[in-house]
Motif scaffolding. Structure first.
Motif, PDB file in Angstrom:
ATOM      1  N   PRO A  47     -11.110   2.027   9.063  1.00 26.19           N
ATOM      2  CA  PRO A  47     -11.478   2.106   7.983  1.00 26.19           C
ATOM      3  C   PRO A  47     -11.818   1.693   6.790  1.00 26.19           C
ATOM      4  O   PRO A  47     -10.255   1.723   6.645  1.00 26.19           O
ATOM      5  CB  PRO A  47     -12.239   3.312   8.076  1.00 26.19           C
ATOM      6  N   VAL A  48     -12.032   1.282   6.088  1.00 30.44           N
ATOM      7  CA  VAL A  48     -11.078   0.337   4.755  1.00 30.44           C
ATOM      8  C   VAL A  48     -10.756   1.188   3.890  1.00 30.44           C
ATOM      9  O   VAL A  48      -9.543   1.771   2.920  1.00 30.44           O
ATOM     10  CB  VAL A  48     -12.446   0.031   3.585  1.00 30.44           C
ATOM     11  N   SER A  49     -11.496   3.298   4.632  1.00 32.91           N
ATOM     12  CA  SER A  49     -10.576   4.278   4.079  1.00 32.91           C
ATOM     13  C   SER A  49      -9.114   4.486   4.453  1.00 32.91           C
ATOM     14  O   SER A  49      -8.284   5.550   3.479  1.00 32.91           O
ATOM     15  CB  SER A  49     -11.297   5.841   3.951  1.00 32.91           C
ATOM     16  N   TYR A  50      -8.529   4.198   5.516  1.00 34.25           N
ATOM     17  CA  TYR A  50      -7.678   4.224   6.214  1.00 34.25           C
ATOM     18  C   TYR A  50      -6.680   3.089   5.253  1.00 34.25           C
ATOM     19  O   TYR A  50      -4.965   2.921   5.960  1.00 34.25           O
ATOM     20  CB  TYR A  50      -7.605   3.958   7.665  1.00 34.25           C
ATOM     21  N   LEU A  51      -7.075   2.224   4.547  1.00 28.58           N
ATOM     22  CA  LEU A  51      -6.359   1.051   4.124  1.00 28.58           C
ATOM     23  C   LEU A  51      -5.449   1.247   3.533  1.00 28.58           C
ATOM     24  O   LEU A  51      -3.563   0.925   4.173  1.00 28.58           O
ATOM     25  CB  LEU A  51      -6.654   0.078   2.854  1.00 28.58           C
ATOM     26  N   TYR A  52      -4.574   2.441   2.471  1.00 27.29           N
ATOM     27  CA  TYR A  52      -2.829   2.529   2.161  1.00 27.29           C
ATOM     28  C   TYR A  52      -2.699   3.190   3.375  1.00 27.29           C
ATOM     29  O   TYR A  52      -1.406   2.293   3.299  1.00 27.29           O
ATOM     30  CB  TYR A  52      -3.352   4.260   1.665  1.00 27.29           C
ATOM     31  N   SER A  53      -3.315   4.270   4.874  1.00 24.60           N
ATOM     32  CA  SER A  53      -2.339   4.205   5.932  1.00 24.60           C
ATOM     33  C   SER A  53      -1.760   3.237   6.600  1.00 24.60           C
ATOM     34  O   SER A  53      -1.005   2.700   6.676  1.00 24.60           O
ATOM     35  CB  SER A  53      -2.517   5.656   6.810  1.00 24.60           C
ATOM     36  N   ALA A  54      -2.709   2.285   6.894  1.00 26.60           N
ATOM     37  CA  ALA A  54      -2.298   0.597   6.611  1.00 26.60           C
ATOM     38  C   ALA A  54      -1.011  -0.159   6.612  1.00 26.60           C
ATOM     39  O   ALA A  54      -0.307  -0.482   7.288  1.00 26.60           O
ATOM     40  CB  ALA A  54      -3.418   0.588   7.569  1.00 26.60           C
ATOM     41  N   THR A  55      -0.985   0.026   5.608  1.00 27.01           N
ATOM     42  CA  THR A  55       0.117  -0.585   4.628  1.00 27.01           C
ATOM     43  C   THR A  55       1.455  -0.168   5.313  1.00 27.01           C
ATOM     44  O   THR A  55       2.402  -1.152   4.910  1.00 27.01           O
ATOM     45  CB  THR A  55      -0.081  -0.540   2.735  1.00 27.01           C
ATOM     46  N   GLN A  56       1.342   0.942   5.281  1.00 29.95           N
ATOM     47  CA  GLN A  56       2.391   2.079   5.780  1.00 29.95           C
ATOM     48  C   GLN A  56       3.371   1.177   6.710  1.00 29.95           C
ATOM     49  O   GLN A  56       4.055   1.641   7.562  1.00 29.95           O
ATOM     50  CB  GLN A  56       2.315   3.635   5.407  1.00 29.95           C
ATOM     51  N   HIS A  57       2.412   0.412   7.532  1.00 33.63           N
ATOM     52  CA  HIS A  57       2.996   0.368   9.191  1.00 33.63           C
ATOM     53  C   HIS A  57       2.572  -0.746   9.447  1.00 33.63           C
ATOM     54  O   HIS A  57       3.302  -1.723  10.265  1.00 33.63           O
ATOM     55  CB  HIS A  57       1.603   1.064  10.252  1.00 33.63           C
ATOM     56  N   ALA A  58       1.574  -1.201   8.918  1.00 34.30           N
ATOM     57  CA  ALA A  58       1.412  -2.907   8.648  1.00 34.30           C
ATOM     58  C   ALA A  58       2.223  -4.440   8.365  1.00 34.30           C
ATOM     59  O   ALA A  58       3.301  -3.926   7.167  1.00 34.30           O
ATOM     60  CB  ALA A  58       0.146  -3.300   8.927  1.00 34.30           C
ATOM     61  N   ARG A  59       2.570  -5.146   8.941  1.00 36.68           N
ATOM     62  CA  ARG A  59       3.278  -6.439   8.108  1.00 36.68           C
ATOM     63  C   ARG A  59       2.351  -7.400   8.016  1.00 36.68           C
ATOM     64  O   ARG A  59       2.903  -8.539   7.474  1.00 36.68           O
ATOM     65  CB  ARG A  59       4.299  -6.913   8.744  1.00 36.68           C
ATOM     66  N   SER A  60       0.666  -7.299   8.908  1.00 37.04           N
ATOM     67  CA  SER A  60      -0.001  -8.373   8.177  1.00 37.04           C
ATOM     68  C   SER A  60      -1.353  -7.880   7.939  1.00 37.04           C
ATOM     69  O   SER A  60      -1.634  -6.805   9.109  1.00 37.04           O
ATOM     70  CB  SER A  60       0.135  -9.332   8.832  1.00 37.04           C
ATOM     71  N   VAL A  61      -2.048  -7.646   7.495  1.00 39.00           N
ATOM     72  CA  VAL A  61      -3.260  -7.133   6.973  1.00 39.00           C
ATOM     73  C   VAL A  61      -4.751  -8.447   6.541  1.00 39.00           C
ATOM     74  O   VAL A  61      -4.294  -8.959   5.539  1.00 39.00           O
ATOM     75  CB  VAL A  61      -3.510  -5.994   6.320  1.00 39.00           C
ATOM     76  N   ILE A  62      -5.363  -8.546   7.105  1.00 37.92           N
ATOM     77  CA  ILE A  62      -6.384  -8.792   7.381  1.00 37.92           C
ATOM     78  C   ILE A  62      -7.448  -8.479   6.144  1.00 37.92           C
ATOM     79  O   ILE A  62      -8.211  -7.657   7.045  1.00 37.92           O
ATOM     80  CB  ILE A  62      -7.186  -9.648   8.562  1.00 37.92           C
ATOM     81  N   ILE A  63      -8.183  -8.970   5.333  1.00 39.20           N
ATOM     82  CA  ILE A  63      -9.442  -8.507   4.759  1.00 39.20           C
ATOM     83  C   ILE A  63     -10.854  -9.480   4.769  1.00 39.20           C
ATOM     84  O   ILE A  63     -10.854  -9.614   3.568  1.00 39.20           O
ATOM     85  CB  ILE A  63      -9.229  -7.276   4.258  1.00 39.20           C
ATOM     86  N   ASP A  64     -11.663  -8.496   5.510  1.00 40.42           N
ATOM     87  CA  ASP A  64     -12.768  -9.430   5.564  1.00 40.42           C
ATOM     88  C   ASP A  64     -13.916  -8.743   4.499  1.00 40.42           C
ATOM     89  O   ASP A  64     -13.647  -6.979   3.854  1.00 40.42           O
ATOM     90  CB  ASP A  64     -13.232  -9.393   7.169  1.00 40.42           C
ATOM     91  N   GLU A  65     -14.558  -9.713   3.915  1.00 41.97           N
ATOM     92  CA  GLU A  65     -15.977  -9.355   3.046  1.00 41.97           C
ATOM     93  C   GLU A  65     -15.110  -8.584   1.757  1.00 41.97           C
ATOM     94  O   GLU A  65     -15.141  -7.481   1.671  1.00 41.97           O
ATOM     95  CB  GLU A  65     -16.570  -8.304   3.562  1.00 41.97           C
ATOM     96  N   ALA A  66     -14.150  -9.278   1.013  1.00 42.95           N
ATOM     97  CA  ALA A  66     -13.450  -8.718   0.397  1.00 42.95           C
ATOM     98  C   ALA A  66     -14.135  -8.382  -0.895  1.00 42.95           C
ATOM     99  O   ALA A  66     -13.930  -7.470  -1.694  1.00 42.95           O
ATOM    100  CB  ALA A  66     -11.952  -8.534   0.482  1.00 42.95           C
ATOM    101  N   GLN A  67     -15.284  -9.058  -1.107  1.00 43.00           N
ATOM    102  CA  GLN A  67     -16.394  -8.451  -2.591  1.00 43.00           C
ATOM    103  C   GLN A  67     -16.728  -7.001  -2.688  1.00 43.00           C
ATOM    104  O   GLN A  67     -17.212  -6.935  -3.792  1.00 43.00           O
ATOM    105  CB  GLN A  67     -17.010  -9.575  -2.572  1.00 43.00           C
ATOM    106  N   ARG A  68     -17.142  -6.655  -1.280  1.00 45.35           N
ATOM    107  CA  ARG A  68     -17.094  -5.392  -1.778  1.00 45.35           C
ATOM    108  C   ARG A  68     -16.708  -4.356  -1.632  1.00 45.35           C
ATOM    109  O   ARG A  68     -17.060  -3.406  -1.468  1.00 45.35           O
ATOM    110  CB  ARG A  68     -17.841  -5.617  -0.177  1.00 45.35           C
ATOM    111  N   MET A  69     -15.625  -4.464  -1.992  1.00 47.87           N
ATOM    112  CA  MET A  69     -14.169  -3.524  -2.055  1.00 47.87           C
ATOM    113  C   MET A  69     -14.807  -2.868  -2.929  1.00 47.87           C
ATOM    114  O   MET A  69     -14.632  -3.011  -4.287  1.00 47.87           O
ATOM    115  CB  MET A  69     -12.343  -3.811  -2.256  1.00 47.87           C
ATOM    116  N   ALA A  70     -14.671  -1.884  -3.798  1.00 42.03           N
ATOM    117  CA  ALA A  70     -14.868  -0.220  -4.464  1.00 42.03           C
ATOM    118  C   ALA A  70     -14.175  -0.467  -5.517  1.00 42.03           C
ATOM    119  O   ALA A  70     -12.870  -1.240  -5.240  1.00 42.03           O
ATOM    120  CB  ALA A  70     -14.867   1.157  -4.677  1.00 42.03           C
TER     121      ALA A  70
END
Length: 657
Positions: free
Chosen positions: A356-379
């Motif tokens: 979930p988008v609320s876990y994006l910060y956590s995902a960045t600690q492990h991933a080397r590539s991140v795909i973000i779709d529908e980014a215009q909806r980010m708070a």
């Protein structure tokens, strides 16, 4: 052959610029088909000797909606068409039907040449031909080649396979049987180069790579080399049947996500999707080889331009071929995420893959590539870029952001290409921007998506694209509901959406067997009947079932696809990012046509984030909202406006067929 004006990225990869349109073009389409020339091979070969032939093709290029061809495009016509036409004549194929620069629905791709002939049992044989002026090219892998000038581009066999898959996947059941073939023609290359480019395994094994030496042949041998040995002259009615085909996407994206993640190419990337895919793969290779700078890629495109299709294919590639990339797919759309999880089989590991988008910060600690779709909806907390997004841009080697700035629908949301470019510059990272210009939703109808944009953002125009897409008006919501129910009974996915102009009871109703009928629209007295009120329920906050277990209403995040969804009304939050066959849209009292322009009425909104805005600030969000709702239907849309003046304006634009 060049398909667009191209820019070159820092990694030496071709990226197409967006096409421009020429409103001044008045040259009629050739036989009503978007192309620059059409006819028997011998007729086009004779016309090509006329010095004015290229000028006519330039005008028809603009009339077809392709924009204005640049000098490189026109030069490629002059260089590539004569050797092809001469070879077809020598091969005894002069009576086949030929299209030059054949445009597929949506404008997402153009085929250099398309041959149509007759084969056994009244089937039509199609040969898609990709023309290249190359002398030499070095194969990098099965999907990419590097030209002698250093540019990296799609392998021409893969390119022509994607075009062939278009006809396979967009052919409606009612169309004539098609025997679809493909060939690559490199009229400046020798046989050694042709052998180097030939693919020997998989789907590409049957695609001939024809060189200049091959084209010097004649007769049956040359016809066989081009894959045309059994094609006979098509009768006029056969050509007419081909031109009357209404190309329709035959399979929805989300139903194929699981196959994409497994590497099964159940849907094709075409045109600028394919160019973007090649570009991003080149970046992946550089980054995983230790490029310390990292990269941020933005991919923009309108509704149905294929952003999610490309994002899912990219994710599948990273999972299968780049284990070190440790990819994650994040979207702020809970509805889209739910569908992705379901399409991926619901496996536990899929939840890690689609956090979930609320876990994006956590995902960045492990991933080397991140795909973000529908980014215009980010708070945007306090109007700033989300801290988790900032962290991802700073720490993750490759961040690919898919967005459509005209789908920003709330003041506390929104991310733009310029903002991401500035962030990349401030962080010392490279930024690459790619744009998808095609349309694979709305039956691929560029006419319809243009009509919607003109309606909302420009000067409303009369609807004339009846052959492309099913657009009509409903006089009242009862009529609209009847159409949705008839469509559902016929086996189509049909849904109604509305502006958020009525309260929505979100309470989870334990044990309930009905939903509150929050939506009420009064239809005034007419000559054929008294006044009456139409009532309907919003989509459910949770799954609703009868006492015997019969599904009555799906959870709102599955409203667009699950049984019973046609009986509830969806809003922007349950429809954005999704699609269905038939789409009913209710334009509520928050947006009316007044004195020749759109007027916003935020007091009519029940969205607490919007109703307190001044009218001028509310207007762009309202327009964007209805743009999303009007572009969900893959085959047909029916519109009802609650405001009488707005209904009258629409009736002047959309007349019954």
């Amino acid at each position: 052959m060049s398909k667009e004006s191209l820019t070159t990225t820092a990694h030496g990869v071709e990226v197409p610029r967006a096409r421009t349109s020429s409103a001044a073009a008045r040259e009629p389409l050739v036989r009503g088909v978007p192309c620059v020339a059409a006819g028997r091979v011998h007729d086009i070969a004779a016309s090509a000797s006329d010095p004015a032939f290229i000028d006519r093709c330039v005008r028809r290029y603009a009339a077809a909606g392709f924009g204005v061809p640049d000098e490189a495009e026109v030069r490629s016509w002059r260089n590539s068409w004569p050797p092809l036409l001469e070879a077809l004549m020598r091969a005894g194929l002069s009576d086949l039907w030929l299209y030059l620069e054949y445009g597929t629905p949506g404008g997402g791709q153009r085929l250099d040449a398309l041959l149509v002939g007759s084969v056994a049992e009244r089937a039509l044989g199609l040969v898609v031909i990709e023309l290249k002026q190359w002398h030499t090219a070095r194969v990098l892998d099965e999907t990419r080649v590097q030209r002698s000038d250093g540019l990296v581009t799609t392998h021409p066999v893969q390119q022509v396979l994607a075009y062939r898959r278009f006809f396979e996947f967009w052919r409606p059941k009612s169309a004539p049987a098609l025997d679809i073939r493909a060939a690559v023609v490199l009229h400046n290359a020798d046989r050694d180069q042709g052998e180097a480019l030939r693919i020997r395994e998989g789907a590409g094994a049957g695609v001939p790579v024809v060189t200049g030496q091959d084209l010097a042949g004649q007769g049956a041998a040359l016809a066989a080399r081009l894959g045309c040995e059994d094609l006979a002259s098509p009768a006029p009615d056969e050509v007419g049947a081909f031109e009357r085909i209404v190309w329709t996407p035959s399979a929805r994206l989300l139903a194929q996500v699981g196959d994409a993640l497994k590497g099964q190419r159940t849907f094709a990337l075409v045109g600028d999707q394919q160019h973007a895919y090649v570009e991003i793969r080149a970046l992946v290779a550089a980054l995983l080889e230790g490029d310390p700078q990292g990269a941020i890629v933005t991919v923009s495109g309108g509704p149905g331009s294929g952003k999610t299709a490309l994002a899912v294919r990219l994710l599948g590639y990273l999972m299968r071929h780049q284990e070190r990339s440790r990819p994650r797919f994040v979207t702020p759309s809970g509805t889209l995420r739910t569908h992705l999880l379901e399409a991926a089989g619901g496996h536990a590991q899929a939840r890690d893959l689609f956090p979930p988008v609320s876990y994006l910060y956590s995902a960045t600690q492990h991933a080397r590539s991140v795909i973000i779709d529908e980014a215009q909806r980010m708070a945007r907390p306090e109007g700033n870029m989300a801290p988790a997004l900032t962290e991802a841009l700073r720490k993750v080697p490759l961040v690919v952001v898919f967005l459509d700035e005209r789908q920003i629908i709330r003041p506390n949301e929104g991310t733009t290409v310029n903002e991401l470019r500035d962030a990349a510059r401030a962080m010392g990272r490279t930024h690459h921007h790619l744009e998808l210009t095609g349309s694979f939703r709305c039956n691929g109808s560029a006419a319809y998506t243009t009509w919607v944009d003109n309606l909302l953002y420009g000067t409303p125009t009369a609807w004339t694209g009846h052959h492309d897409y099913g657009l009509a008006l409903s006089d009242d919501p009862f009529q609209l509901q009847q159409w949705i129910e008839q469509s559902t009974a016929a086996g189509h996915t049909a849904r109604t959406t509305a502006g958020f102009c009525w309260r929505w009871t979100r309470t989870r109703l334990r044990g309930a067997t009905t939903l509150p009928l929050d939506i009420a629209i009064t239809v005034p007295t007419t000559a054929i009947g008294p006044a009456r009120t139409w009532n309907a329920a919003w989509n459910a906050a949770d799954t609703l079932t009868a006492s015997d277990g019969t599904p009555l209403a799906p959870h709102n995040q599955l409203w667009a696809t699950h049984t019973g969804g046609h009986q509830q009304i969806g809003c922007i939050y349950s429809a954005q990012g999704l699609e269905y066959h038939h789409s009913g849209v209710i334009i509520g009292p928050d947006l009316t046509w007044t004195d020749g322009h759109w007027t916003a009425h935020p007091d009519q909104s029940h969205d607490p984030k919007l109703r307190a805005l001044p009218a001028d600030q509310y207007l762009p969000y309202a327009l964007n909202t209805y743009r999303v709702l009007l572009t969900r239907g893959t085959h047909a849309t029916r519109i009802h406006a609650t405001d009488p003046t707005t209904r009258h304006m629409l009736a002047g634009l959309v007349r019954p067929r």
